[in-house]
Design an enzyme around this catalytic site. Sequence first.
Site, mmCIF file in Angstrom:
data_model
loop_
_atom_site.group_PDB
_atom_site.id
_atom_site.type_symbol
_atom_site.label_atom_id
_atom_site.label_comp_id
_atom_site.label_asym_id
_atom_site.label_seq_id
_atom_site.Cartn_x
_atom_site.Cartn_y
_atom_site.Cartn_z
ATOM 1 N N VAL A 65 66.284 65.418 77.220
ATOM 2 C CA VAL A 65 65.089 64.566 77.320
ATOM 3 C C VAL A 65 63.913 65.271 77.983
ATOM 4 C CG1 VAL A 65 66.399 62.400 77.312
ATOM 5 C CG2 VAL A 65 65.807 63.471 79.509
ATOM 6 N N ASN A 91 68.159 55.784 79.357
ATOM 7 C CA ASN A 91 69.255 55.726 80.328
ATOM 8 C C ASN A 91 69.590 57.083 80.944
ATOM 9 O OD1 ASN A 91 72.062 54.677 81.347
ATOM 10 N ND2 ASN A 91 72.522 56.402 79.977
ATOM 11 N N SER A 145 67.058 51.250 89.106
ATOM 12 C CA SER A 145 68.104 51.352 90.140
ATOM 13 C C SER A 145 67.744 50.389 91.256
ATOM 14 C CB SER A 145 68.121 52.780 90.682
ATOM 15 O OG SER A 145 68.886 52.881 91.869
ATOM 16 N N TYR A 160 65.158 61.132 93.817
ATOM 17 C CA TYR A 160 65.757 60.051 93.012
ATOM 18 C C TYR A 160 65.021 58.733 93.261
ATOM 19 C CZ TYR A 160 69.401 57.210 90.786
ATOM 20 O OH TYR A 160 70.079 56.353 89.950
ATOM 21 N N SER A 163 61.763 58.861 91.526
ATOM 22 C CA SER A 163 61.906 58.760 90.058
ATOM 23 C C SER A 163 62.161 57.316 89.643
ATOM 24 C CB SER A 163 63.022 59.680 89.550
ATOM 25 O OG SER A 163 64.318 59.184 89.855
ATOM 26 N N LYS A 164 62.984 56.596 90.402
ATOM 27 C CA LYS A 164 63.338 55.225 89.991
ATOM 28 C C LYS A 164 62.214 54.228 90.313
ATOM 29 C CE LYS A 164 67.218 56.193 87.993
ATOM 30 N NZ LYS A 164 67.365 56.017 86.528
ATOM 31 N N ILE A 193 77.575 51.657 90.430
ATOM 32 C CA ILE A 193 78.413 51.516 89.239
ATOM 33 C C ILE A 193 79.322 52.743 89.155
ATOM 34 C CG2 ILE A 193 78.405 51.187 86.734
ATOM 35 C CD1 ILE A 193 76.854 48.959 88.161
HETATM 36 P P1 NAP Z 1 76.515 59.565 83.878
HETATM 37 O O1 NAP Z 1 77.853 58.938 83.666
HETATM 38 O O2 NAP Z 1 76.437 60.894 84.558
HETATM 39 O O3 NAP Z 1 75.769 59.628 82.475
HETATM 40 C C1 NAP Z 1 74.507 60.216 82.335
HETATM 41 C C2 NAP Z 1 74.435 60.897 80.985
HETATM 42 O O4 NAP Z 1 73.123 61.450 80.841
HETATM 43 C C3 NAP Z 1 75.428 62.064 80.867
HETATM 44 O O5 NAP Z 1 76.083 62.045 79.616
HETATM 45 C C4 NAP Z 1 74.526 63.277 81.002
HETATM 46 O O6 NAP Z 1 75.009 64.416 80.332
HETATM 47 C C5 NAP Z 1 73.258 62.776 80.348
HETATM 48 N N1 NAP Z 1 72.118 63.608 80.679
HETATM 49 C C6 NAP Z 1 71.858 64.236 81.857
HETATM 50 N N2 NAP Z 1 70.733 64.966 81.751
HETATM 51 C C7 NAP Z 1 70.264 64.785 80.486
HETATM 52 C C8 NAP Z 1 69.150 65.287 79.775
HETATM 53 N N3 NAP Z 1 68.282 66.154 80.337
HETATM 54 N N4 NAP Z 1 68.979 64.901 78.496
HETATM 55 C C9 NAP Z 1 69.855 64.063 77.900
HETATM 56 N N5 NAP Z 1 70.947 63.580 78.515
HETATM 57 C C10 NAP Z 1 71.142 63.934 79.800
HETATM 58 O O7 NAP Z 1 75.584 58.612 84.760
HETATM 59 P P2 NAP Z 1 75.422 57.009 84.803
HETATM 60 O O8 NAP Z 1 75.863 56.585 86.135
HETATM 61 O O9 NAP Z 1 75.948 56.366 83.604
HETATM 62 O O10 NAP Z 1 73.826 56.932 84.823
HETATM 63 C C11 NAP Z 1 73.054 56.417 83.753
HETATM 64 C C12 NAP Z 1 71.732 55.934 84.312
HETATM 65 O O11 NAP Z 1 71.976 54.865 85.224
HETATM 66 C C13 NAP Z 1 70.936 56.985 85.079
HETATM 67 O O12 NAP Z 1 69.564 56.835 84.788
HETATM 68 C C14 NAP Z 1 71.203 56.628 86.520
HETATM 69 O O13 NAP Z 1 70.172 57.054 87.380
HETATM 70 C C15 NAP Z 1 71.269 55.121 86.410
HETATM 71 N N6 NAP Z 1 71.943 54.465 87.519
HETATM 72 C C16 NAP Z 1 73.255 54.702 87.773
HETATM 73 C C17 NAP Z 1 73.869 54.046 88.840
HETATM 74 C C18 NAP Z 1 75.331 54.251 89.185
HETATM 75 O O14 NAP Z 1 75.761 53.780 90.236
HETATM 76 N N7 NAP Z 1 76.116 54.910 88.336
HETATM 77 C C19 NAP Z 1 73.136 53.174 89.635
HETATM 78 C C20 NAP Z 1 71.792 52.971 89.355
HETATM 79 C C21 NAP Z 1 71.205 53.611 88.282
HETATM 80 P P3 NAP Z 1 75.855 65.486 81.181
HETATM 81 O O15 NAP Z 1 77.098 64.782 81.641
HETATM 82 O O16 NAP Z 1 76.102 66.575 80.201
HETATM 83 O O17 NAP Z 1 74.973 65.881 82.329
#
Ligand code: NAP
Length: 256
Positions: A65, A91, A145, A160, A163-164, A193
């Site tokens: 992205v 996402n 977030s 972070y 960004s959010k 999560i």
């Molecule tokens: P995740 O399991 O690590 O999934 C994120 C995905 O994004 C991974 O497949 C990753 O690929 C991919 N990604 C990373 N950099 C990228 C790039 N430059 N271009 C395209 N894809 C890319 O994380 P998640 O927890 O599901 O997070 C998803 C979203 O939710 C994020 O925006 C995060 O900030 C937000 N969020 C998460 C939580 C939480 O507690 N988990 C809470 C609040 C908000 P790689 O694995 O190859 O890096």
Amino acid sequence: MSGLLAGHLAVVTGGASGIGRAIAKGYAEQGAHVVILDMNLEGAGDVGKEILDAGGEAWSFKLDVTDRQQCRDLANQIEEKIGNTSILVNNAGINRRNAFTANADDVIQDWEDIIGINLSGVFNVTHAFVDQLRSTKGRIVNIGSIQSFLHVRTPNSPAYTTSKHGVLGFTKALAAELGKDGVRVNAIGPGLIETPLNENARSNNQELIQTFMDHTLLARTGKPEDVVGPAVFLASDLAAYVTGGIVMADGGYRAI
Ligand code: NAP
């Protein structure tokens, strides 16, 4: 296929893992055709296969992205070969926790990477798809977030948090501009999560996890599936008069 999202073409960034994977599958269950975009092409392909095996329609492509030209090229390719996108879920995201006063090289690298992916990445993908979304009177769902609002309990992540906050600001700015075109723009604010994003913290930083749990009314961590309901709602006609907002999926964290 019937469902709340029948007839829609949904694009989900970061759809290979965690929250994006759950949303992609949840959208397919509601009848949407789904395009999964991720750095991790193999993981994106696996999610696409799960959707196809369940009787849905899915395509997967590699996308970084942060690469604006790649975003444009892929948006054009999707329009030509699959159709006009009507739902975009921004996402893809990363997190690293380093204090602003930590090692300068680390802090600068965090800033470049986190702002580049979490905020500029949202701009790049949205800009690439905005014409399609205007033509379909589409819906944009940005993943914010609890750190779109709160940071005092979770210091040591200035990039972070910034960004959010930015994702929420961008959500409101676009909602204001695109409302007249019938495009709705909303955000979701997940709490803690359980995904690979925070696997390390869950294993090695009990103090941080306890801070989250002390303020989570539902007294449990979230699962990626806990974000799917709000994501379906915001993308569907159930939310026809909802724009510029954020739905928290945080177990009540923001309430206290
Ligand atoms: P995740 O399991 O690590 O999934 C994120 C995905 O994004 C991974 O497949 C990753 O690929 C991919 N990604 C990373 N950099 C990228 C790039 N430059 N271009 C395209 N894809 C890319 O994380 P998640 O927890 O599901 O997070 C998803 C979203 O939710 C994020 O925006 C995060 O900030 C937000 N969020 C998460 C939580 C939480 O507690 N988990 C809470 C609040 C908000 P790689 O694995 O190859 O890096």
